[in-house]
Structures are given as structure tokens and as C-alpha cells.
Scaffold this motif. Sequence first.
Motif, PDB file in Angstrom:
ATOM      1  N   LEU A  93       0.864  -1.179   0.000  1.00 29.75           N
ATOM      2  CA  LEU A  93       0.000   0.000   0.000  1.00 29.75           C
ATOM      3  C   LEU A  93       0.902   1.231   0.000  1.00 29.75           C
ATOM      4  O   LEU A  93       1.752   1.376   0.881  1.00 29.75           O
ATOM      5  CB  LEU A  93      -0.882   0.002   1.254  1.00 29.75           C
ATOM      6  CG  LEU A  93      -1.872   1.152   1.363  1.00 29.75           C
ATOM      7  CD1 LEU A  93      -3.043   0.947   0.407  1.00 29.75           C
ATOM      8  CD2 LEU A  93      -2.414   1.280   2.793  1.00 29.75           C
TER       9      LEU A  93
ATOM     10  N   THR B 188      -3.232   6.642   0.392  1.00 28.56           N
ATOM     11  CA  THR B 188      -4.701   6.567   0.474  1.00 28.56           C
ATOM     12  C   THR B 188      -5.313   7.960   0.342  1.00 28.56           C
ATOM     13  O   THR B 188      -4.633   8.971   0.542  1.00 28.56           O
ATOM     14  CB  THR B 188      -5.171   5.987   1.833  1.00 28.56           C
ATOM     15  OG1 THR B 188      -4.640   6.802   2.878  1.00 28.56           O
ATOM     16  CG2 THR B 188      -4.733   4.551   2.025  1.00 28.56           C
TER      17      THR B 188
ATOM     18  N   LEU C  28      -9.922   3.205   6.198  1.00 25.27           N
ATOM     19  CA  LEU C  28      -8.470   2.994   6.078  1.00 25.27           C
ATOM     20  C   LEU C  28      -7.755   4.348   6.015  1.00 25.27           C
ATOM     21  O   LEU C  28      -6.769   4.589   6.725  1.00 25.27           O
ATOM     22  CB  LEU C  28      -8.182   2.166   4.815  1.00 25.27           C
ATOM     23  CG  LEU C  28      -6.720   1.907   4.473  1.00 25.27           C
ATOM     24  CD1 LEU C  28      -6.052   1.059   5.554  1.00 25.27           C
ATOM     25  CD2 LEU C  28      -6.597   1.186   3.116  1.00 25.27           C
TER      26      LEU C  28
ATOM     27  N   ILE D  31      -5.219   5.995   9.011  1.00 25.43           N
ATOM     28  CA  ILE D  31      -3.839   6.377   8.658  1.00 25.43           C
ATOM     29  C   ILE D  31      -3.628   7.864   8.957  1.00 25.43           C
ATOM     30  O   ILE D  31      -2.638   8.248   9.583  1.00 25.43           O
ATOM     31  CB  ILE D  31      -3.537   6.023   7.180  1.00 25.43           C
ATOM     32  CG1 ILE D  31      -3.440   4.503   7.019  1.00 25.43           C
ATOM     33  CG2 ILE D  31      -2.242   6.694   6.718  1.00 25.43           C
ATOM     34  CD1 ILE D  31      -3.297   4.008   5.599  1.00 25.43           C
TER      35      ILE D  31
ATOM     36  N   ALA E 232      -2.999   3.952  12.509  1.00 19.98           N
ATOM     37  CA  ALA E 232      -2.317   2.862  11.792  1.00 19.98           C
ATOM     38  C   ALA E 232      -1.031   3.433  11.213  1.00 19.98           C
ATOM     39  O   ALA E 232      -1.069   4.493  10.583  1.00 19.98           O
ATOM     40  CB  ALA E 232      -3.208   2.335  10.676  1.00 19.98           C
TER      41      ALA E 232
ATOM     42  N   LYS F  52       3.232   2.632   9.677  1.00 21.17           N
ATOM     43  CA  LYS F  52       4.087   1.707   8.938  1.00 21.17           C
ATOM     44  C   LYS F  52       4.505   0.514   9.817  1.00 21.17           C
ATOM     45  O   LYS F  52       4.851   0.690  10.981  1.00 21.17           O
ATOM     46  CB  LYS F  52       5.335   2.457   8.451  1.00 21.17           C
ATOM     47  CG  LYS F  52       6.021   1.769   7.339  1.00 21.17           C
ATOM     48  CD  LYS F  52       6.661   2.694   6.327  1.00 21.17           C
ATOM     49  CE  LYS F  52       7.214   1.901   5.153  1.00 21.17           C
ATOM     50  NZ  LYS F  52       6.232   1.038   4.522  1.00 21.17           N
TER      51      LYS F  52
ATOM     52  N   ARG G 242       0.514  -5.903   5.577  1.00 25.03           N
ATOM     53  CA  ARG G 242       1.464  -5.189   6.463  1.00 25.03           C
ATOM     54  C   ARG G 242       1.671  -3.806   5.858  1.00 25.03           C
ATOM     55  O   ARG G 242       2.030  -3.693   4.694  1.00 25.03           O
ATOM     56  CB  ARG G 242       2.782  -5.953   6.497  1.00 25.03           C
ATOM     57  CG  ARG G 242       3.860  -5.324   7.340  1.00 25.03           C
ATOM     58  CD  ARG G 242       3.746  -5.581   8.803  1.00 25.03           C
ATOM     59  NE  ARG G 242       3.950  -6.990   9.137  1.00 25.03           N
ATOM     60  CZ  ARG G 242       3.793  -7.468  10.378  1.00 25.03           C
ATOM     61  NH1 ARG G 242       3.380  -6.682  11.363  1.00 25.03           N
ATOM     62  NH2 ARG G 242       3.988  -8.758  10.620  1.00 25.03           N
ATOM     63  N   LEU G 243       1.389  -2.765   6.625  1.00 22.95           N
ATOM     64  CA  LEU G 243       1.518  -1.397   6.087  1.00 22.95           C
ATOM     65  C   LEU G 243       2.985  -1.045   5.837  1.00 22.95           C
ATOM     66  O   LEU G 243       3.864  -1.489   6.557  1.00 22.95           O
ATOM     67  CB  LEU G 243       0.935  -0.381   7.076  1.00 22.95           C
ATOM     68  CG  LEU G 243      -0.590  -0.318   7.179  1.00 22.95           C
ATOM     69  CD1 LEU G 243      -0.999   0.830   8.110  1.00 22.95           C
ATOM     70  CD2 LEU G 243      -1.266  -0.142   5.822  1.00 22.95           C
TER      71      LEU G 243
END
Length: 313
Positions: A5, A8, A280, A284, A289, A291, A312-313
Motif C-alpha cells: 500500500l 490513500t 483505512l 492512517i 495505523a 508503517k 502489512r503497512l
Amino acid sequence: MKIALAGTGSKLPSKVLTNDDLSKIVDTSDEWISQRTGIKKRHIIGENENLVSLAFAAGKEALESANIEGKDLGLIIVGTSTQDKRLPNTACELQPLLGAKDCACMDVSSACSGFIYALSIAYSMMNTLDIGYALVVGGDVLSREMDWTDRTTCVLFGDGVGAAVLKKADIEEGFLSFDIGADGSKGFALYDNSYGDDRYIRMDGQEVFKFTVRTVPHSIEQAIQKAGVHKDDIDLYLLHQANLRILEAVSKKLDIPLEKLPHNLERTGNTSAGSIPLLLDEVIKKGMAKKGDLILLCGFGAGLTWGTCVLRL
Ligand code: UT7
């Protein structure tokens, strides 16, 4: 190479409808809606807004957050059931607006699971076609499909779009697993006819509720098992935002602390394919949330469909 990812974005329309506003239109109350669903308000599109305008805003923000430009995209996929037009698809409409060129463009119709379906297709296409960057958008404008005299549906839904940029990267993890499925024999429980006398969204809420409480925990367990992790390793469970009672039931059934299932449905209502990417982006942006965190995304809805993934970010 793995798929990660990279960024976003999200966009809610400007107009807000509170539970009290709805109680002036249909025979309902803030008390009923709050107690049965947890929803307090939702956003719906105004005169100059539509799916493409929201998707463009969300997509642009996702590109900026990934630090790339539209021309870098090899693929745009939009998970939606409420396209502005039958043809061309929403992704094709977004392509020139975002400054992308020649990349593959498609829409995926899997209702509230649409974003997860779109993520899994993007994941596969990036590997098979060697695509470096993909934009995956999830969102709906269900206010256009609503029977505003039907209190059993019009109090539940809202409009909104979220987006994510995926990138091929030389990393260990990224997207770890997907569990995707559907039970077409239960299509009667949630549908929206495109022709005939009744063209509004109709739902047997209890049937969908039962399906959800049975299917979602199983799909979550499958995705966790395929990812080779343990449920306690997951930092956040981002579930489709349909009903707070569903989140509570899933948390209880899987013995996961409710604090690991963040929610924004009280402010957004059920935004269908938009709910997971909206949440999401929110977790973030709020720093909930970060890394290295292990995140699970899970959608469920009309079809009846479901989809879960672990990353997994
Ligand atoms: O996004 C796709 C996934 N969707 C879902 O996961 C939705 C799953 N289902 C649900 O979240 C719940 O079933 C609902 C929130 C839709 C409904 O809650 P419920 O506890 O299942 O209520 P119900 O349908 O059993 O209705 C209970 C009563 C009924 O009245 P009677 O028959 O008991 O007199 C309804 O007519 O509540 C009535 N009712 C309302 N009353 C006030 C239904 N809608 C309303 C309303 N305001 N808006």
C-alpha cells in the motif's frame, strides 16, 4: 517483488443528513437508528456532485499521498455498484481527469465487498501484467438508489468514496492474503433492480445480519490462516461499516477486543464499497495505523458477497 500500500485518499460529499433530519421524512427516530445501528448522520451528494467527482477527489489525494502522478499508473479499478453512466466505466472516466494515459481501466460490481474484490484483482493484475502502480477506488452514491419513503433502508446508507494506491515493491510483506467469496442463492436479501417498476434498493435486514455474523468471522479466520499470522498479531480490523452491532458480534465471536475494530459509521452511515477505504484513510491520517502495522480489511454485502485481506503497512 511484493505488492504494498503506497497511499490513500477519501472524499465525503458536502451535504449532511442527521437522524433528526430523517425523522422529518419517514416514521423513525434518532433513538431507533442509534440503538439499532450506531449511525448518527450520513453524507449525501448535492447538485454538483456524483460518483466521478468524489472518486476524482479521493483518487487525487491517494496519488499525492503515494507521491506519484497519474501518468505513473498502469491500472485503475473502481469497486462500485452505482456508476454515473453504464458506459464508459468509472475508471475510464477517471483516467484523463487524473492525468493517467493508456492504463487498463475497469469497474468491479460486488456491492459492499467491492473494494476488497478490486484490491484482489489489482494484486493479481499487477503480478501477471507487471504493473508498477495501480489506483484502487471503492465507493458508492446509494442516495440515488434510495426509496426515501422506506424507513427500513433510507436511514442506513450514505455516499462516499475512498482510494488506495498499490505499488510493486522490493519488500518482505505488503499484501499477505485474500479470502473472497459469494453466495448467489442469497441474492434476494439485498438487491436493486435496474429495470421494472421497483428500481430502489431493497433489503431483508435480518437475513443479511444473520449471513454477516456467520460468514464474516469465518472469512477473517481464513484470511488470517492464509497470511500465516495469529489473530492477536493484527493491529486493526477494518470491517465494512454497516452496523455497530455487527462489529460487536464479530468482536465477541472471534474474541478480539472491540478497540481493535475502529468505526466511523456514526458519521458516515453505510457507504457500501466506500466504507473500508474511507476508514483505512481515516485511521492512517489519525496516526491510528502506521508503517509496520498488520491490518485486516473485511467487506460483506449484496450478492451476498464477502472479501477479506491481510496486509502489512
Ligand atoms: O451493507 C450491506 C450489509 N448490510 C448489513 O449488514 C445490514 C444488516 N442488517 C442490519 O443491520 C439490521 O437488520 C437493520 C439495522 C437493517 C435492522 O435492525 P433489526 O434489529 O434487524 O430491525 P428489524 O428489521 O427486525 O425491525 C424491528 C422493528 C420493526 O417493527 P415491528 O415489526 O417490530 O413492529 C420495523 O418495522 O423496527 C421497525 N423499523 C423501524 N422503526 C423505526 C425498521 N426500520 C425502522 C426505522 N425506524 N428506521
